[in-house]
Design an enzyme around this catalytic site. Structure first.
Site, PDB file in Angstrom:
ATOM      1  N   PRO A   2       0.772  -1.230   0.000  1.00 15.24           N
ATOM      2  CG  PRO A   2       0.039  -0.992   2.187  1.00 15.24           C
ATOM      3  CD  PRO A   2       1.114  -1.619   1.373  1.00 15.24           C
ATOM      4  CD  GLU A   3       3.850   3.335  -3.507  1.00 16.09           C
ATOM      5  OE1 GLU A   3       3.920   4.521  -3.865  1.00 16.09           O
ATOM      6  OE2 GLU A   3       4.456   2.420  -4.090  1.00 16.09           O
ATOM      7  CE  LYS A  59       3.954   5.616   1.547  1.00 17.01           C
ATOM      8  NZ  LYS A  59       5.333   5.084   1.451  1.00 17.01           N
ATOM      9  NE  ARG A 281      12.096   0.423  -0.790  1.00 20.86           N
ATOM     10  CZ  ARG A 281      10.908   0.927  -0.469  1.00 20.86           C
ATOM     11  NH1 ARG A 281      10.824   2.030   0.236  1.00 20.86           N
ATOM     12  NH2 ARG A 281       9.812   0.334  -0.858  1.00 20.86           N
TER      13      ARG A 281
END
Length: 291
Positions: A2-3, A59, A281
């Site tokens: 989820p973003e 978030k 990342r």
DNA sequence: GTTCCCCTGCGG
DNA sequence: CCGCAGGGGAAC
């Protein structure tokens, strides 16, 4: 999973299914760092409380309770909030969908990764918080109590302004990609939307933040807002797991220009999408379109 | 500002 | 077996 878009969609789905309902009891797994508030304390505090609001910040989700306490939730990487009833079975993950097609599985069965199950007085559907990797978080906030994680968040990415980015980027030597991922600069952008934003804005992910011009910041701010809204309209991005609490998928993943497209053709020029690592990342970009 | 770590599962 | 995964916090 989820973003911001996915968390926003979870909030929108859950609100009508959650607000006004009174908690009867909860079930949890054993204490772990998933529980910022000990399970035993949650079991003591949550029963008899009604849910009065559900708010998204970045978030994070905050469920307001009728005694002015609130429940802070973060889905981490693999968290899922699931609304399901044994009387009205709902599918959960793509994996379970596959399982179901070849087996007799007909309903969501809480498993060892289901860390929180919320039962309501009305006997209606339960709220489950499932999280395989346990990077998610649950914390009960007392009356008037805040959380350092929330306090540190920058402006919500859906409403980020050019001046917010100008101000934040001027004094930073971090790479543009790291700037977008920094939740103290703006709240809600994660790895997918950072890459997609940089591509659409034509900015190389390794460009130092302090080398961004005011017009770069304007392009970034506009692109961030636009991409997040488009994704919300498309139901968010579903990759391995489901997005919505009813088990349905989003479709924005079919519109990725760079994310997870390393080696594939750029849709704008004829170059190939590259993959590099920034801040641990994975980062995807078009070396030709992004400078 | 960058690196390491939390944890589990999947695919090469 | 290894590397990799949509997050983020603590430690250098």
């Amino acid at each position: 999973m989820p973003e911001l878009p996915e968390v926003e969609l979870v909030a929108r789905y859950l609100r009508p299914h959650l607000l006004g309902r009174r908690i009867a009891r909860i079930a949890t797994t054993r204490p772990s760092y998933f529980f910022l508030t000990a399970p035993a304390l949650l079991q003591k505090q949550l029963p008899k409380r009604s849910v009065t609001s559900l708010t998204r910040i970045g978030k994070y989700l905050i469920a307001g309770l009728d005694n002015q306490q609130s429940l802070l939730l973060h889905l981490g990487m693999t968290g899922q909030l699931i609304m399901a009833s044994v009387h009205n079975p709902r599918l959960v993950t793509s994996k379970q969908k596959q399982l179901r097609e070849g087996s007799t599985l007909t309903e969501f069965v809480p498993d060892e990764h289901t860390h929180l199950s919320v039962y309501f007085d009305d006997q209606g559907p339960l709220l489950y918080f499932r999280d395989t990797r346990k990077f998610g978080k649950v914390r009960l906030l007392g009356v008037g109590q805040s959380d350092p994680r929330l306090d540190k968040l920058g402006p919500d990415a859906l409403t980020i302004s050019t001046s917010d980015l100008v101000l934040a980027s001027r004094s930073r030597r971090a790479k543009a990609k790291a700037l977008l991922l920094d939740q103290t600069v703006l709240a809600g952008v994660g790895n997918i939307y950072a890459d997609e934003t940089l591509y659409s804005a034509g900015i190389h992910p390794e460009r130092p933040a302090n080398a961004l011009s005011e017009s770069d910041c304007a392009a970034l701010a506009k692109t961030i807002r636009s991409i997040l809204r488009k994704s919300i309209r498309a139901g968010g991005s579903s990759i391995d797991d489901y997005v919505h609490p009813d088990g349905s998928d989003g479709s924005f993943q079919t519109r990725f220009n760079v994310y997870d497209r390393q080696g594939e053709d750029c849709r704008r020029c004829n170059g190939k999408i590259q993959r590099i690592v920034i801040g641990q990342r994975s980062t995807h970009f078009c070396p030709n379109c992004q400078r």
